[in-house]
Design an enzyme around this catalytic site. Sequence first.
Site, PDB file in Angstrom:
ATOM      1  N   SER A 156       0.869  -1.176   0.000  1.00 41.58           N
ATOM      2  CA  SER A 156       0.000   0.000   0.000  1.00 41.58           C
ATOM      3  C   SER A 156       0.904   1.224   0.000  1.00 41.58           C
ATOM      4  O   SER A 156       2.071   1.135   0.416  1.00 41.58           O
ATOM      5  CB  SER A 156      -0.843   0.012   1.285  1.00 41.58           C
ATOM      6  OG  SER A 156      -1.411   1.297   1.501  1.00 41.58           O
ATOM      7  N   TYR A 169      -2.692  -0.994  10.392  1.00 36.16           N
ATOM      8  CA  TYR A 169      -2.605  -1.219   8.948  1.00 36.16           C
ATOM      9  C   TYR A 169      -1.279  -0.687   8.379  1.00 36.16           C
ATOM     10  O   TYR A 169      -0.570  -1.382   7.645  1.00 36.16           O
ATOM     11  CB  TYR A 169      -3.796  -0.542   8.261  1.00 36.16           C
ATOM     12  CG  TYR A 169      -3.881  -0.779   6.768  1.00 36.16           C
ATOM     13  CD1 TYR A 169      -4.479  -1.925   6.259  1.00 36.16           C
ATOM     14  CD2 TYR A 169      -3.367   0.154   5.862  1.00 36.16           C
ATOM     15  CE1 TYR A 169      -4.567  -2.144   4.888  1.00 36.16           C
ATOM     16  CE2 TYR A 169      -3.445  -0.057   4.497  1.00 36.16           C
ATOM     17  CZ  TYR A 169      -4.049  -1.198   4.008  1.00 36.16           C
ATOM     18  OH  TYR A 169      -4.126  -1.407   2.651  1.00 36.16           O
TER      19      TYR A 169
HETATM   20  C1  BGC Z   1      -6.182   1.448   1.954  1.00 35.09           C
HETATM   21  C2  BGC Z   1      -7.346   2.292   1.498  1.00 35.09           C
HETATM   22  C3  BGC Z   1      -6.896   3.728   1.259  1.00 35.09           C
HETATM   23  C4  BGC Z   1      -5.643   3.780   0.400  1.00 35.09           C
HETATM   24  C5  BGC Z   1      -5.082   5.193   0.261  1.00 35.09           C
HETATM   25  C6  BGC Z   1      -5.068   1.584   0.970  1.00 35.09           C
HETATM   26  O1  BGC Z   1      -3.996   0.763   1.287  1.00 35.09           O
HETATM   27  O2  BGC Z   1      -6.603   0.084   2.090  1.00 35.09           O
HETATM   28  O3  BGC Z   1      -8.375   2.263   2.474  1.00 35.09           O
HETATM   29  O4  BGC Z   1      -7.931   4.448   0.605  1.00 35.09           O
HETATM   30  O5  BGC Z   1      -4.653   2.942   0.940  1.00 35.09           O
HETATM   31  O6  BGC Z   1      -5.024   5.864   1.493  1.00 35.09           O
END
Ligand code: BGC
Length: 271
Positions: A156, A169
């Site tokens: 991400s 996360y």
């Molecule tokens: C998340 C999303 C978020 C995106 C940008 C992703 O890794 O799961 O919820 O919109 O990152 O912030």
Amino acid sequence: MSGQQADLLSGQRAIVTGANSGIGEAVAKGLAGAGAKVAVNYVVNEAEAQRVVAEIEALGGEAMAVYADVSNEADVEKMFEQVIGAWQSVDILVNNAGIQRDAAFVDMSLDQWNKVMDVNLTGQFLCTRAAAREFLRRGVDSSLSCAAGKVICMSSVHEVIPWAGHVNYAASKGGVMMFMQSVAQELAHQKIRVNGIAPGAIKTPINRSAWETPEAAASLLELIPYERIGEPDDIAKATVWLASDQSDYVTGTTLFVDGGMTLYPGFREGG
Ligand code: BGC
């Protein structure tokens, strides 16, 4: 299917975790469109996995649905046995399964922390270890690929962008980055390529509240210099490339597919 070159991955066998929705679904279809057989992993909602399989088959591809909780060692081992039993081996693993359990930091429960680490990080460990063992057992089959195997770790933008309210996360994705690089370093001499993809804001169920209303979408777009919210297919195309010999000299890198979200858009003016 997804406009991919049909022969880029022909004869190769892929496992995509969390492939019954969102980015995983698009990736499964993209790999199938490029000629791979695809195991569509799910943990809940088998019907959706079967739907993805049926949609791939309807376009002439080959796929099967496979159950596994990626954070459960026995499940992961069984999933690999099942796929190798059916298709003789595995050439591509896409570690896609991921979850969010958001909370203000001071309110975050141990369970919210652990669940995210279990799926997002330990899940990638268990699946990558099983895949690497199979790649090493088989070695390079040059009729299929220059590499013995390819692993793509879905990360991400939050592997580098800190994220208040989502500490579990962001920490898991920072972990994915260092996991990916360390495994890539360790296995490169055995012709295994390991790379990451860092999606930005992609329209999927995980972030529905961030794009569903016009107000939310407008404020999200302020974070995206390219001025559009990403589509799952944007990630599928990058995954096909990283899985194919087109990227044969690429290992240990993260490909950001984020419309420029990591470019500090707040600095476009000022600073
Ligand atoms: C998340 C999303 C978020 C995106 C940008 C992703 O890794 O799961 O919820 O919109 O990152 O912030």
